[in-house]
Design a protein around this motif. Structure first.
Motif, PDB file in Angstrom:
ATOM      1  N   PHE A 137      -0.292  -6.061   9.452  1.00 36.28           N
ATOM      2  CA  PHE A 137      -0.234  -7.444   8.977  1.00 36.28           C
ATOM      3  C   PHE A 137       0.446  -7.504   7.615  1.00 36.28           C
ATOM      4  CE2 PHE A 137      -3.775  -7.569  11.956  1.00 36.28           C
ATOM      5  CZ  PHE A 137      -3.575  -8.779  12.603  1.00 36.28           C
ATOM      6  N   GLY A 138       1.321  -8.490   7.444  1.00 36.90           N
ATOM      7  CA  GLY A 138       1.910  -8.764   6.146  1.00 36.90           C
ATOM      8  C   GLY A 138       1.116  -9.820   5.406  1.00 36.90           C
ATOM      9  N   GLU A 139       1.705 -10.355   4.359  1.00 36.59           N
ATOM     10  CA  GLU A 139       1.042 -11.378   3.562  1.00 36.59           C
ATOM     11  C   GLU A 139       1.387 -12.776   4.091  1.00 36.59           C
ATOM     12  OE1 GLU A 139      -1.147 -10.927   1.110  1.00 36.59           O
ATOM     13  OE2 GLU A 139      -1.003  -8.786   1.561  1.00 36.59           O
ATOM     14  N   PRO A 140       0.412 -13.696   4.102  1.00 40.87           N
ATOM     15  CA  PRO A 140       0.697 -15.070   4.531  1.00 40.87           C
ATOM     16  C   PRO A 140       1.727 -15.741   3.623  1.00 40.87           C
ATOM     17  CG  PRO A 140      -1.673 -14.649   4.420  1.00 40.87           C
ATOM     18  CD  PRO A 140      -1.006 -13.486   3.756  1.00 40.87           C
ATOM     19  N   GLN A 179       1.864 -15.883   8.872  1.00 40.52           N
ATOM     20  CA  GLN A 179       1.619 -14.482   8.511  1.00 40.52           C
ATOM     21  C   GLN A 179       2.426 -13.580   9.437  1.00 40.52           C
ATOM     22  OE1 GLN A 179      -2.499 -13.438   8.096  1.00 40.52           O
ATOM     23  NE2 GLN A 179      -2.073 -11.379   7.376  1.00 40.52           N
ATOM     24  N   PRO A 180       3.390 -12.819   8.911  1.00 43.80           N
ATOM     25  CA  PRO A 180       4.145 -11.886   9.754  1.00 43.80           C
ATOM     26  C   PRO A 180       3.297 -10.689  10.143  1.00 43.80           C
ATOM     27  CG  PRO A 180       4.823 -11.667   7.463  1.00 43.80           C
ATOM     28  CD  PRO A 180       3.857 -12.814   7.512  1.00 43.80           C
ATOM     29  N   MET A 181       3.602 -10.128  11.300  1.00 44.55           N
ATOM     30  CA  MET A 181       2.846  -8.996  11.833  1.00 44.55           C
ATOM     31  C   MET A 181       3.794  -8.143  12.672  1.00 44.55           C
ATOM     32  SD  MET A 181      -0.398  -9.188  14.455  1.00 44.55           S
ATOM     33  CE  MET A 181       0.675  -9.532  15.842  1.00 44.55           C
ATOM     34  N   ALA A 182       3.593  -6.850  12.682  1.00 41.05           N
ATOM     35  CA  ALA A 182       4.428  -5.952  13.481  1.00 41.05           C
ATOM     36  C   ALA A 182       3.569  -5.098  14.392  1.00 41.05           C
ATOM     37  CB  ALA A 182       5.272  -5.059  12.576  1.00 41.05           C
ATOM     38  N   LEU A 183       4.101  -4.835  15.598  1.00 42.72           N
ATOM     39  CA  LEU A 183       3.424  -4.027  16.601  1.00 42.72           C
ATOM     40  C   LEU A 183       4.262  -2.794  16.924  1.00 42.72           C
ATOM     41  CD1 LEU A 183       2.477  -6.855  19.108  1.00 42.72           C
ATOM     42  CD2 LEU A 183       0.838  -5.512  17.795  1.00 42.72           C
ATOM     43  N   ARG A 184       3.588  -1.683  17.097  1.00 41.07           N
ATOM     44  CA  ARG A 184       4.277  -0.457  17.514  1.00 41.07           C
ATOM     45  C   ARG A 184       3.311   0.419  18.291  1.00 41.07           C
ATOM     46  NH1 ARG A 184       5.502   4.592  14.399  1.00 41.07           N
ATOM     47  NH2 ARG A 184       7.210   5.633  15.479  1.00 41.07           N
ATOM     48  N   PHE A 185       3.799   1.028  19.372  1.00 40.91           N
ATOM     49  CA  PHE A 185       2.992   1.939  20.184  1.00 40.91           C
ATOM     50  C   PHE A 185       3.569   3.341  20.043  1.00 40.91           C
ATOM     51  CE2 PHE A 185       2.659  -2.236  22.153  1.00 40.91           C
ATOM     52  CZ  PHE A 185       1.286  -2.388  22.213  1.00 40.91           C
ATOM     53  N   THR A 186       2.696   4.302  19.725  1.00 43.77           N
ATOM     54  CA  THR A 186       3.161   5.669  19.498  1.00 43.77           C
ATOM     55  C   THR A 186       2.336   6.667  20.294  1.00 43.77           C
ATOM     56  OG1 THR A 186       1.690   6.203  17.628  1.00 43.77           O
ATOM     57  CG2 THR A 186       3.725   5.005  17.112  1.00 43.77           C
ATOM     58  N   ASP A 187       2.921   7.839  20.493  1.00 39.22           N
ATOM     59  CA  ASP A 187       2.178   8.969  21.026  1.00 39.22           C
ATOM     60  C   ASP A 187       1.199   9.431  19.945  1.00 39.22           C
ATOM     61  OD1 ASP A 187       1.862  12.073  21.194  1.00 39.22           O
ATOM     62  OD2 ASP A 187       2.493  11.472  23.207  1.00 39.22           O
ATOM     63  N   ALA A 188      -0.075   9.516  20.289  1.00 35.49           N
ATOM     64  CA  ALA A 188      -1.094   9.832  19.284  1.00 35.49           C
ATOM     65  C   ALA A 188      -0.899  11.216  18.678  1.00 35.49           C
ATOM     66  CB  ALA A 188      -2.487   9.721  19.903  1.00 35.49           C
ATOM     67  N   ALA A 189      -0.367  12.147  19.443  1.00 38.48           N
ATOM     68  CA  ALA A 189      -0.218  13.515  18.961  1.00 38.48           C
ATOM     69  C   ALA A 189       1.000  13.686  18.072  1.00 38.48           C
ATOM     70  CB  ALA A 189      -0.138  14.477  20.141  1.00 38.48           C
ATOM     71  N   ARG A 243      -5.777   3.915  21.272  1.00 36.46           N
ATOM     72  CA  ARG A 243      -6.590   3.739  20.066  1.00 36.46           C
ATOM     73  C   ARG A 243      -5.921   2.750  19.127  1.00 36.46           C
ATOM     74  NH1 ARG A 243      -7.175   6.403  15.024  1.00 36.46           N
ATOM     75  NH2 ARG A 243      -5.738   8.086  15.616  1.00 36.46           N
ATOM     76  N   LEU A 244      -6.687   1.787  18.662  1.00 35.58           N
ATOM     77  CA  LEU A 244      -6.171   0.732  17.792  1.00 35.58           C
ATOM     78  C   LEU A 244      -6.159   1.187  16.340  1.00 35.58           C
ATOM     79  CD1 LEU A 244      -5.337  -2.298  17.415  1.00 35.58           C
ATOM     80  CD2 LEU A 244      -7.782  -2.778  17.122  1.00 35.58           C
ATOM     81  N   VAL A 245      -5.045   0.934  15.659  1.00 29.92           N
ATOM     82  CA  VAL A 245      -4.918   1.175  14.224  1.00 29.92           C
ATOM     83  C   VAL A 245      -4.474  -0.136  13.575  1.00 29.92           C
ATOM     84  CG1 VAL A 245      -3.735   2.450  12.407  1.00 29.92           C
ATOM     85  CG2 VAL A 245      -4.302   3.593  14.566  1.00 29.92           C
ATOM     86  N   VAL A 246      -5.287  -0.676  12.679  1.00 36.08           N
ATOM     87  CA  VAL A 246      -4.967  -1.929  12.004  1.00 36.08           C
ATOM     88  C   VAL A 246      -4.606  -1.633  10.551  1.00 36.08           C
ATOM     89  CG1 VAL A 246      -5.796  -4.219  11.314  1.00 36.08           C
ATOM     90  CG2 VAL A 246      -6.502  -3.239  13.509  1.00 36.08           C
ATOM     91  N   GLN A 247      -3.438  -2.066  10.138  1.00 38.06           N
ATOM     92  CA  GLN A 247      -2.962  -1.895   8.771  1.00 38.06           C
ATOM     93  C   GLN A 247      -2.758  -3.270   8.140  1.00 38.06           C
ATOM     94  OE1 GLN A 247       0.624   0.352   9.487  1.00 38.06           O
ATOM     95  NE2 GLN A 247      -0.467   2.271   9.809  1.00 38.06           N
ATOM     96  N   GLY A 248      -3.051  -3.385   6.853  1.00 35.17           N
ATOM     97  CA  GLY A 248      -2.986  -4.697   6.225  1.00 35.17           C
ATOM     98  C   GLY A 248      -4.245  -5.501   6.527  1.00 35.17           C
ATOM     99  N   THR A 249      -4.205  -6.770   6.195  1.00 35.76           N
ATOM    100  CA  THR A 249      -5.397  -7.620   6.318  1.00 35.76           C
ATOM    101  C   THR A 249      -5.177  -8.731   7.330  1.00 35.76           C
ATOM    102  OG1 THR A 249      -5.895  -7.221   3.978  1.00 35.76           O
ATOM    103  CG2 THR A 249      -7.044  -9.045   5.059  1.00 35.76           C
ATOM    104  N   PRO A 250      -5.928  -8.720   8.444  1.00 33.27           N
ATOM    105  CA  PRO A 250      -5.827  -9.817   9.406  1.00 33.27           C
ATOM    106  C   PRO A 250      -6.304 -11.126   8.781  1.00 33.27           C
ATOM    107  CG  PRO A 250      -6.986  -7.925  10.335  1.00 33.27           C
ATOM    108  CD  PRO A 250      -6.868  -7.685   8.863  1.00 33.27           C
ATOM    109  N   PRO A 251      -5.863 -12.262   9.294  1.00 28.92           N
ATOM    110  CA  PRO A 251      -6.357 -13.536   8.766  1.00 28.92           C
ATOM    111  C   PRO A 251      -7.861 -13.666   8.960  1.00 28.92           C
ATOM    112  CG  PRO A 251      -5.102 -13.869  10.787  1.00 28.92           C
ATOM    113  CD  PRO A 251      -4.907 -12.444  10.389  1.00 28.92           C
ATOM    114  N   GLU A 252      -8.563 -14.076   7.888  1.00 32.00           N
ATOM    115  CA  GLU A 252     -10.009 -14.254   7.999  1.00 32.00           C
ATOM    116  C   GLU A 252     -10.345 -15.501   8.805  1.00 32.00           C
ATOM    117  OE1 GLU A 252     -11.956 -14.175   4.263  1.00 32.00           O
ATOM    118  OE2 GLU A 252     -11.289 -12.150   3.746  1.00 32.00           O
ATOM    119  N   THR A 266       5.207   1.134   9.822  1.00 30.90           N
ATOM    120  CA  THR A 266       4.238   1.719  10.737  1.00 30.90           C
ATOM    121  C   THR A 266       4.617   3.157  11.098  1.00 30.90           C
ATOM    122  OG1 THR A 266       5.402   0.943  12.741  1.00 30.90           O
ATOM    123  CG2 THR A 266       3.737  -0.541  11.759  1.00 30.90           C
ATOM    124  N   HIS A 267       5.811   3.612  10.701  1.00 33.88           N
ATOM    125  CA  HIS A 267       6.246   4.964  11.036  1.00 33.88           C
ATOM    126  C   HIS A 267       5.545   5.996  10.163  1.00 33.88           C
ATOM    127  CE1 HIS A 267       9.211   2.680  13.169  1.00 33.88           C
ATOM    128  NE2 HIS A 267       9.770   3.771  13.662  1.00 33.88           N
TER     129      HIS A 267
END
Length: 247
Positions: free
Chosen positions: A217-220, A172-182, A54-63, A246-247
């Motif tokens: 997503f961080g700020e540009p 624009q900096p961005m971070a990725l993390r994969f977690t156990d959903a539970a 399941r995808l979770v997007v935090q912050g604002t992607p570039p328009e 993201t933690h």
């Protein structure tokens, strides 16, 4: 039952991959660039769902572009995850374009290729990136140059940042993390380092309990007046800080 469930996911994933291949070969020539990007994003979103992610997007992607996105690199799953969050053009190692099925999908998504074994090839790629950014594209790179274990960031290479400086595009900096959903704990299932291979990593993802793919997503940041080496160091710290959030 776990293996049976993983096998059924694999069958559905392969079928969906072939749908993507057919779409690129038959429909893409008739579509506008915006329509192609929408197709890629929708296809990636569906593929994550099929694999139990399941995808979770935090912050604002570039328009829109031009913008160069820089991120940490965990797994082959990063590319699907980012495409689902926001279509980008990736810079990837050159042998990907020759992989059966995957090469067609990567080409259809507008991937730029670099021969990492040839140091001088970075100059060619920076030139191609500069042209693409000047044309208004959104490009994503993994400045670590390889995948890490998901718990720490490797040093950032600075070369590809020159494309943003030369074109005047923000980064624009961005971070990725994969977690156990539970549990919310970092999952090692998507890991793809050292002796890991794609087939083994894919099977681990399919066998894993439901996962979250978190994209923050961080700020540009403007590129004017930047020194690329100093910028690489500060972006490394920025991506690390985003990853912690993201933690």
């Amino acid at each position: 039952m776990q293996s049976l469930s993983a096998f059924l996911k694999l069958v559905r994933a392969l079928a969906h991959a072939h749908v993507g291949w057919w779409t690129i070969r038959s429909k893409f020539p008739k579509l506008s660039q915006a329509e192609r990007e929408q197709q890629v994003q929708a296809w990636a979103t569906r593929m994550l769902a099929i694999m139990g992610v399941r995808l979770v997007v935090q912050g604002t992607p570039p328009e829109g572009g031009p913008v160069l996105v820089v991120s940490n690199h965990v797994s082959w799953l990063d590319i699907l995850t980012v495409h689902a969050a926001r279509h980008v053009r990736f810079v990837s190692k050159s042998n990907v374009q020759h992989w059966p099925l995957i090469g067609t999908l990567a080409n259809g998504a507008g991937t730029l290729y670099i021969e990492r074994e040839r140091r001088r090839d970075a100059l060619r790629v920076v030139h191609s990136m500069t042209e693409a950014l000047s044309g208004g594209d959104v490009i994503a790179v993994f400045p670590e140059g390889t995948t890490g274990d998901g718990s720490t960031l490797l040093p950032f290479h600075a070369n590809l940042l020159q494309a943003a400086i030369s074109s005047g595009a923000p980064v624009q900096p961005m971070a990725l993390r994969f977690t156990d959903a539970a549990s919310g704990e970092t999952s090692l299932a998507p890991r793809y380092i050292d002796d890991d291979n794609l087939a083994t990593s894919l099977w681990q993802v399919l066998k894993a309990p439901p996962l979250l793919a978190i994209v923050r997503f961080g700020e540009p940041q403007p590129s004017w007046g930047r020194d690329r080496r100093a910028w690489a160091l500060s972006l490394h710290a920025d991506v690390q800080a985003l990853w912690r959030k993201t933690h």
